[in-house]
Design a protein around this motif. Structure first.
Motif, mmCIF file in Angstrom:
data_model
loop_
_atom_site.group_PDB
_atom_site.id
_atom_site.type_symbol
_atom_site.label_atom_id
_atom_site.label_comp_id
_atom_site.label_asym_id
_atom_site.label_seq_id
_atom_site.Cartn_x
_atom_site.Cartn_y
_atom_site.Cartn_z
ATOM 1 N N TRP A 323 -10.549 9.398 -5.981
ATOM 2 C CA TRP A 323 -10.512 10.542 -4.874
ATOM 3 C C TRP A 323 -11.250 11.660 -5.359
ATOM 4 O O TRP A 323 -11.854 12.488 -4.586
ATOM 5 C CB TRP A 323 -8.877 10.777 -4.823
ATOM 6 N N SER A 327 -12.235 12.003 -1.623
ATOM 7 C CA SER A 327 -11.293 13.072 -0.961
ATOM 8 C C SER A 327 -12.344 14.167 -0.743
ATOM 9 O O SER A 327 -12.233 14.895 0.439
ATOM 10 C CB SER A 327 -10.285 13.442 -1.827
ATOM 11 N N ILE A 370 -2.532 10.155 -4.388
ATOM 12 C CA ILE A 370 -3.885 10.398 -4.338
ATOM 13 C C ILE A 370 -4.505 9.846 -5.719
ATOM 14 O O ILE A 370 -5.494 9.007 -5.671
ATOM 15 C CB ILE A 370 -4.342 11.631 -3.958
ATOM 16 N N GLY A 392 -6.448 12.588 0.889
ATOM 17 C CA GLY A 392 -7.079 13.433 -0.108
ATOM 18 C C GLY A 392 -7.935 14.542 0.592
ATOM 19 O O GLY A 392 -7.842 15.951 -0.006
ATOM 20 N N SER A 445 -0.767 19.840 -8.610
ATOM 21 C CA SER A 445 -1.333 18.338 -8.759
ATOM 22 C C SER A 445 -0.224 17.436 -8.737
ATOM 23 O O SER A 445 -0.104 16.553 -7.931
ATOM 24 C CB SER A 445 -2.175 18.166 -9.785
ATOM 25 N N LEU A 449 -1.025 15.290 -5.741
ATOM 26 C CA LEU A 449 -1.767 14.420 -6.029
ATOM 27 C C LEU A 449 -1.180 13.346 -6.789
ATOM 28 O O LEU A 449 -1.567 12.114 -6.825
ATOM 29 C CB LEU A 449 -2.946 14.797 -7.003
#
Length: 839
Positions: A323, A327, A370, A392, A445, A449
């Motif tokens: 990613w 992303s 992600i 992402g 995050s 993520l």
């Protein structure tokens, strides 16, 4: 994979160990492609010389090909110890030179050195495609992203061919009928982004210049497509992108030149090889093309250009952090398109195409954060998905809203400066963004993520009459959203924005003051990643007045909300189709129109109740025909409706109208090019109205690579049990089918949704897939597994296979689980239609 799949499937742990004790410096690759035009030649000589430091006496070098004939370590000939994927090396010193002489294989699957013979002019074209781990099909190498080296390529090929690599050509030697080109050494790069192209391609040159930099530009394609190459626009977008990135990243373009080449039978949209970007030929239209198609091409050009920094200059250490490049590139493609090109609707298209892909992927049982857990290369191959790319990118758009655009780009600038030509992980990027933003991005995050699943936002009224914004993120729990809520009124029969409310949503319930309005659009401006539901009053408003909403992005978000609700079984498919019929004809954004028409066709074939499907299919064909006739002559909308009509006609209806267009009686202004003719003829073949002779005659008119592929598809589409049986057998057993020809064969087998012709193969599918996975390349096996999964009326066969194959490769199980889940969704949504309609 192949019979050597166990050795070929490198793991994260063993590659990390190799990287800890092997330090590559320079790699020289000599390829002899002079025999490529001879189709009987299956392979080509490949000599690799690797210079590296070592703190171990033993290692392995990756290579998959036909033969390894010599291994020379520090001047000493060694026995060849090669298991088909790894060459064992021992007795290493602190500094080493290893020479490996081998024969690599030409590819027809788009993996490694792909060879294509053009039926138009008989010429041969070669290109490489490696990501994530196919450079070892061309050269001996350390096949992992964190072992960067300087590469020097020397290529021998027929005289008169264009030869290209990542760097400019240096020394050239000419012989009788051949040429040898040695390219300049690269800066340190990973093996998977090296590239070689060879063939009599057509080339258009350009230049990008600034006060301190002059970059040679090239745009190439096969000679037989050169008349269709829109090189001027491609070069314009390229220059616009280089201007933007050079300023935004404050790091000069580092790769010396910028060639972009469109290649045949390509498995991807494009690949970011530094200095030599490869694209699918699908971005070259042989006839009419819409501005939405050109916008998609511009987006891809800018996506790949972002990789020159995100991915090539700074590279993820292992595929867990894929990613880190994809992303960002997906986000930048839309951001830069909207900022500096004429394709200012890029974010509206993103909301209805890329994010739709993300929402779909994120609701599968195989969804992942992600930042994914990627234990091996097979898992990496399947991780090029809607989470890594589109989710992402959507989350990065939320990050930009969270920290501010200037902080985002300043963080990126510091990241490049600190890690140029190196490898990084998530923390390296977050540290730089925290430096400039002052925000705790590690908490951000963790929420965005490192969790999976899509949030859903809806507006409700509680018992006390307060409006409450509800967030459902499933097991991930509430996420922090920075979003806008758009409030729209009907004024004079048209929807108009009253105001936008900006707020932070961090809890499962957030009270919000909403005045009395006709439409409440959650996540207006599309700042966050969430499925935004329409309340009932808003739904009734858009049913009647959607097409009066002027803003493309706002309208696109409404279309997205309607589609997500349909996929989730909350909005009856019939009601969705009624809205499409009422408003699609007035849709002015062709990118949105194309997405909506594709979704409507999918709804007819997958979500409409069984007993209503035939009627709805014919009604949809009627809609596309009427809209085609009503569309402005020569417009992009007319072409989009024509393509939708051709696809719909394969499921029945308007056979005389299809035939009339093919015979020259087309709606005024419609350009009936070769590709549209094939769509129409394939519709006729699927319904039994075109013979094999008709199809062969069409290929005689269009004897091109695209024409021959379309011929395979049309021939296999005929509604004859023997024809479908032959297509089934060819898909599994014909080992010379190229990737494109395999897809065409599978498409023909499934054409028209004729379960009566193909249901008998359902059980056989599950007896074949594991052997296919073990004996075919992963690209071909993936196409077989996905393309031939049976669309039956039960998940029982898939469930049984999964129960009986718990030891199957994880990547194969993932594909079957995903197909099974999509089938279960189809069945669930169909079954709910009655209750939704009458509830």
């Amino acid at each position: 994979m192949s019979s050597v799949n166990a050795a070929a499937n490198l793991t994260r742990e063993e590659t990390a160990e190799r990287a800890s004790c092997i330090s590559p410096r320079s790699i020289r690759v000599e390829l002899d492609l002079s025999g490529a035009p001879e189709q009987t030649r299956t392979g080509f000589p490949s000599i690799t010389t690797l210079e590296f430091g070592a703190t171990t006496e033993t290692t392995w070098i990756d290579f998959i090909g036909e033969e390894v004939s010599r291994v020379i370590v520090n001047g000493q000939e060694r026995d060849v110890r090669w298991d088909g994927a790894r060459i064992a090396i021992d007795a290493l010193s602190a500094q080493n030179e290893v020479r490996i002489e081998a024969v690599a294989a030409y590819s027809r699957s788009g993996e490694g050195m792909h060879r294509f013979h053009d039926p138009v002019d008989g010429e041969t074209y070669l290109y490489t495609q490696y990501e994530p781990a196919d450079s070892r099909r061309v050269m001996a190498c350390f096949e992992q992203p964190d072992m960067k080296a300087s590469y020097t390529f020397e290529v021998t090929a027929p005289a008169g061919w264009h030869l290209l690599s990542n760097q400019a050509a240096g020394r050239v030697r000419e012989g009788i009928g051949v040429q040898t080109v040695e390219f300049a050494p690269t800066l340190p790069i990973s093996s998977y982004i090296t590239a070689v192209v060879a063939g009599p391609y057509a080339r258009i040159d350009g230049e990008w210049s600034r006060a301190d930099q002059h970059i040679a530009l090239g745009v190439l394609c096969r000679a037989s497509l050169a008349e269709h190459l829109e090189a001027d626009e491609i070069l314009e977008v390229t220059r616009q992108g280089l201007d933007f990135y050079s300023d935004a990243f404050a790091y000069p373009y580092p790769w010396g030149k910028y060639d972009q080449i469109f290649v045949p039978e390509y498995n991807l949209g494009a690949m970011e090889n530094p200095g030599l970007v490869t694209f699918t030929e699908a971005y070259i239209s042989r006839g009419a093309a819409t501005d939405a198609q050109r916008g998609a091409r511009a987006n891809t050009i800018l996506h790949e250009m972002a990789h020159m920094w995100f991915g090539d200059l700074v590279t993820m250490r292992w595929w867990d952090d894929l990613w880190l490049k994809e992303s960002f590139a997906d986000y930048m493609g839309s951001h830069v398109s909207a900022a500096v090109t004429r394709f200012t609707d890029a974010w509206a298209r993103f909301a209805n195409t890329r994010k739709a892909w993300a929402y779909k992927q994120d609701q599968l049982p195989t969804t992942h954060p992600i930042v994914a857990d990627i234990p091996d290369l097979e898992a990496a191959k399947l991780n090029f998905d809607g989470i890594t790319y589109a989710k992402g990118a959507a989350v990065l758009k939320q990050l930009v809203a969270f920290v501010g655009e200037e902080a985002f780009f300043e963080g990126a600038r510091r990241y490049f400066a600190a890690h140029a030509f190196g490898n990084t992980t998530l923390d390296d990027l977050l540290d730089k963004l925290e430096e400039v933003s002052g925000r705790d991005l590690h908490a951000w995050s963790r929420a965005w993520l490192q969790t999976s699943g899509v949030s859903a936002l809806r507006l409700e009224t509680d018992a006390e009459g307060h409006r409450v914004l509800l967030q459902d993120a499933g097991a991930a729990g509430p996420r922090p959203h920075r979003l806008r809520v758009g409030l729209y009124d009907l004024r004079g029969g048209r929807l108009a924005l009253r105001e936008r409310i900006e707020l932070d949503v961090t809890q499962a319930r957030t009270e919000i003051e909403i005045p009395d309005v006709d439409l409440v659009l959650l996540n207006d401006d599309d700042l966050t990643y969430a499925k935004a539901r329409l309340d009932e009053r808003s739904l009734q408003t858009v049913e009647q007045s959607l097409s009066t909403l002027e803003d493309d992005l706002a309208r696109g978000l409404v279309w997205s909300a309607l589609w997500n609700a349909t996929r989730d079984g909350e909005l009856p498919a019939q009601r969705y189709l009624d809205i499409v019929r009422r408003h699609a004809m007035a849709e002015t954004n062709v990118g949105l129109l194309g997405a909506v028409l594709g979704n409507a066709a999918f709804a007819v074939r997958h979500y409409v109740a069984d007993e209503a499907r035939e009627g709805q299919a014919r009604a949809w064909t009627d809609t596309t025909w009427a809209s085609l006739q009503s569309a402005d002559a020569g417009s992009d909308a007319q072409l989009t409706w024509a393509r939708a009509f051709a696809s719909a006609a394969a499921f029945g209806g308007h056979t005389d109208d299809v035939r009339a267009i093919l015979d020259g009686d087309a709606p005024r202004g419609l350009v009936v090019d070769a590709d549209l003719r094939w769509l129409l003829l394939t519709a006729r073949a699927t319904t039994g109205d075109a013979s094999a002779e008709d199809i062969v005659a069409e290929c005689d008119r269009d004897d091109t690579a695209a024409g021959r592929t379309a011929e395979i598809r049309a021939l296999a589409s005929r509604p004859d049990p023997d024809v479908r049986a032959a297509a089934w057998a060819a898909a599994w057993n014909d080992l010379v089918l190229s990737n494109d020809h395999l897809d065409a064969t599978i498409d023909g087998f499934r054409a028209g949704g004729r379960r009566d012709l193909i249901a008998a193969y359902d059980e056989e599918y599950f007896t074949r897939i594991r052997e296919a996975w073990e004996t075919r390349s992963i690209e071909i096996a993936r196409r077989l597994v996905l393309g031939l999964f049976p669309a039956s009326h039960s998940t029982a066969l898939a469930d049984a296979w999964l129960d009986e194959n718990v030891d199957a490769p994880g990547a194969l199980r993932r594909l079957v689980i995903e197909c099974r889940d999509e089938l279960a969704r189809d069945l669930r949504v169909r079954a709910a239609q009655g209750a939704l309609t009458h509830g």
